[in-house]
Design an enzyme around this catalytic site. Structure first.
Site, PDB file in Angstrom:
ATOM      1  N   GLU A 261      12.762 -24.140  -3.919  1.00 51.17           N
ATOM      2  CA  GLU A 261      12.528 -25.578  -4.098  1.00 51.17           C
ATOM      3  C   GLU A 261      13.503 -26.385  -3.235  1.00 51.17           C
ATOM      4  O   GLU A 261      14.278 -25.845  -2.465  1.00 51.17           O
ATOM      5  CB  GLU A 261      12.720 -25.959  -5.571  1.00 51.17           C
ATOM      6  CG  GLU A 261      14.123 -25.648  -6.102  1.00 51.17           C
ATOM      7  CD  GLU A 261      14.227 -25.697  -7.611  1.00 51.17           C
ATOM      8  OE1 GLU A 261      13.174 -25.779  -8.281  1.00 51.17           O
ATOM      9  OE2 GLU A 261      15.355 -25.619  -8.144  1.00 51.17           O
TER      10      GLU A 261
ATOM     11  N   ASP B  23      20.722 -32.960  -8.315  1.00 51.66           N
ATOM     12  CA  ASP B  23      19.762 -33.261  -7.244  1.00 51.66           C
ATOM     13  C   ASP B  23      20.161 -34.497  -6.439  1.00 51.66           C
ATOM     14  O   ASP B  23      19.357 -35.417  -6.243  1.00 51.66           O
ATOM     15  CB  ASP B  23      18.361 -33.478  -7.842  1.00 51.66           C
ATOM     16  CG  ASP B  23      17.979 -32.421  -8.867  1.00 51.66           C
ATOM     17  OD1 ASP B  23      18.378 -31.264  -8.692  1.00 51.66           O
ATOM     18  OD2 ASP B  23      17.279 -32.770  -9.844  1.00 51.66           O
TER      19      ASP B  23
END
Length: 635
Positions: A520, A340
């Site tokens: 997401e 991420d």
């Protein structure tokens, strides 16, 4: 209050031993250096170097040619079995090699070479001929495979090697080196003799948790790797494990061990010399080993060698000296498991920064964020932990620290840094989003003390994967987030809270797992009058995890999905999988764009793929009409 006090006590008691030791040992390391020789021809009996970023994929330096001329440093014209060690001061390197030309016979050598360096490039060298250096050595037949370790009890560097006298067995001896590492200051003494009194060679000693582990070859009787342990190197009190540790039925020698950076794993490697192969095995307890043959990739065929971790500066130095291999891979750019990635260019420091989820833990259980810096998007330095949710630094949360975002704001004549992230609240109730503030991109960061996003505006999904974006047109700053939905809200001027009346759900509708179905990780940027919205499709543990996009004329939507929506996807032919959860950066003053993302570590494709991810970077190109050209992920 009781919860916060307990959290403080636990943090003070446990965190130093659980994390800070690892940080101190591994933070500065960015790759690995492999010292090896190539074969039994005199031209192959020389020191060669290779480098790796991940400890599995090694590429030879200097086109697989020697980095040191054997004829200049040895008495025989050839050297073998290089062992390299980083000194206790962290900046001096010690290397020892067998002074030998195998063409003269396996019982022909009597010497070793001691080398010392402070830069890995320039090496002082000294030959120590045991037969000439010490009396009563007329029956000495061979001196093989020296290695070095710092003896903590003696406070000296110990060199140990195997020797054979007459028709006796090979025995591992030791002597202490002088401070210049040019000679010995003690007589050779037996270090290890197996209980069966049979030959042992190629000793390799690893120190862990107060115990010395010696891996050695049973020469001439089994030709495999065994291990013996002791708490005091020169005590003579060794506990022998009767089991062989190699994970092959072929004959092996030249054991070498090294710890993987940032992991509680060790590699035991060895030379499968009858088959022209080299095998790596993994262990966490130095007792049970698993072969990782399919994970290892080399563009050379090493013989007996050793691996050490090196810093980014050291990596750059040896690559700068001996040149990159044409096959040297570009990615991953960070050492260890991270996911991420959020990238920032700081106008204050003129440096780039990456903030990441700490990966490699079951259940996405990382509890802290690490920051890396770079002057050029190529070389990255670990700047350490910048936010720790298990510490008093974050009073409202504890653990599962995921998917950060950061924004630089100039307030008056000073810069402020607002760091957004999700974590598990102490009070329970599912993931929530918080914010911490600093005057520097590296911190220290001070948390606001409470979560700012606590519930889903869509009525489902998780409050994770936050993104922050300042609109260059209006100057307003927006927050985006959501797993299972995409939400947006305008931030208040304090950057610590959102304007509740602006919260809305703008999830791109439709699509499938093969194209753009939203999952997401929203990310927003602006280029030439267009707002680009990127998001991730499918599950983070799936090889199909990929990036899709749409565009808008406003920072809060609506979003029009692109006609060709896929930005970045797996490339199985290159063994690249799960390329998603991205951020984007434009080099200041240019139209040169880059996408930073994580991918699944290929060695964990069937073993925890969703928690073994690594950070990569590639160019992001635009077509003439402003659409995004599909990114070709690089190795």
């Amino acid at each position: 209050m009781k919860t916060h006090i307990l959290k403080l006590l636990v943090w003070m008691a446990l965190i130093p031993c659980l994390r800070l030791d690892m940080q101190a040992a591994d933070t500065d390391y960015a790759g690995y250096l492999f010292a090896y020789f190539k074969g039994n021809d005199i031209d192959e009996e020389a020191i060669c170097f290779a480098v790796s970023k991940d400890g599995y994929t090694f590429r030879a330096l200097n086109h697989n040619r020697p980095v040191i001329d054997s004829k200049q440093i040895s008495s025989t014209g050839g050297v073998r079995d290089p062992h390299i060690l980083r000194g206790e001061d962290g900046k001096t390197f010690y290397m020892v090699v067998t002074d030998m030309v195998s063409g003269n016979g396996w019982d022909s050598n009597r010497a070793m070479v001691l080398l010392k360096s402070t830069d890995l490039i320039n090496w002082s060298h000294s030959v120590v001929n045991i037969q000439k250096r010490y009396p009563n050595q007329e029956f000495l037949k061979r001196v093989w495979a020296p290695q070095t370790i710092f003896d903590k009890e003696a406070g000296k560097y110990m060199v140990y090697w195997s020797m054979k006298y007459g028709e006796g067995s090979d025995v591992i001896y030791y002597a202490y080196a002088n401070d210049d590492f040019t000679d010995f200051v003690s007589d050779p003494k037996a270090l290890f003799i197996p209980k069966d009194k049979k030959s042992c060679i190629d000793g390799d000693i690893l120190y862990k948790d107060g115990i010395y582990y010696m891996f050695y070859k049973t020469e001439g009787h089994g030709n495999g790797i065994k291990v013996a342990t002791t708490r005091s190197l020169t005590s003579g009190q060794w506990v022998e494990d009767p089991e062989y540790k190699q994970q092959t039925t072929a004959s092996v020698e030249g054991a070498g061990t090294f710890k993987r950076i940032g992991e509680d794993k060790y590699i035991l490697m060895y030379d499968v010399y009858m088959e022209g192969a080299y095998q790596f095995t993994e262990t966490t307890d130095l007792e049970h080993f698993k072969a990782v043959d399919r994970q290892v990739d080399m563009n050379f065929h090493p013989r007996h060698g050793t691996v050490i971790p090196i810093t980014q500066a050291e990596y750059d130095r040896v690559v700068g000296k001996w040149g990159k291999s044409e096959e040297m891979y570009h990615n991953p750019i960070l050492t260890g498991f991270h996911a991420d990635p959020e990238i920032l260019y700081s106008n204050k420091t003129k440096q780039y920064y990456i903030y990441s989820t700490t990966d490699g833990m079951e259940g996405w259980g990382g509890w802290y964020f690490t920051v890396f810096s770079s002057p050029d998007l190529e070389t990255w330095s670990n700047r350490g932990i910048m936010l720790d949710t298990y510490s008093p630094q974050v009073p409202w949360a504890a653990g599962n620290a995921w998917a950060p975002a950061i924004e630089e704001k100039k307030i008056g004549d000073k810069y402020k840094y607002f760091f957004y992230y999700s974590a598990n609240p102490i009070a329970g109730g599912g993931k929530q989003i918080g914010v911490a503030v600093a005057d520097s991109p590296e911190g220290p960061f001070v948390d606001s003390g409470k979560a700012m996003i606590t519930e889903s505006p869509a009525g489902h999904g998780q409050q994770i994967d936050v993104d922050v974006f300042t609109d260059p047109v209006s100057g307003k700053t927006y927050l985006y987030w959501g797993n299972g939905y995409m939400a947006v809200a305008e931030l208040n001027e304090d950057m610590l809270s959102v304007k509740k009346e602006t919260v809305k759900v703008i999830t791109p509708e439709g699509g499938t797992l093969q194209d753009y179905n939203y999952r997401e990780a929203p990310y927003v940027f602006y280029r030439k009058g267009t707002y680009y919205f990127l998001w991730s499709v499918d599950d983070t543990g799936s090889p199909n995890y990929h990036v899709a996009y749409g565009t808008s004329q406003s920072p809060d939507g609506p979003i029009e999905v692109a006609r060709n929506p896929i930005v970045l996807a797996q490339d199985p032919a290159k063994e690249i999988y799960g390329t998603a959860h991205n951020s984007v950066i434009c080099k200041p003053g240019t139209d040169e764009w880059y996408i930073v993302y994580h991918r699944i570590n290929k060695r964990h494709l069937t073993d925890g793929p969703g928690v073994h991810r690594e950070v990569c970077i590639d160019r992001l190109h635009f077509n003439a009409d402003g659409t995004i050209a599909i990114v070709i992920p690089s190795r």
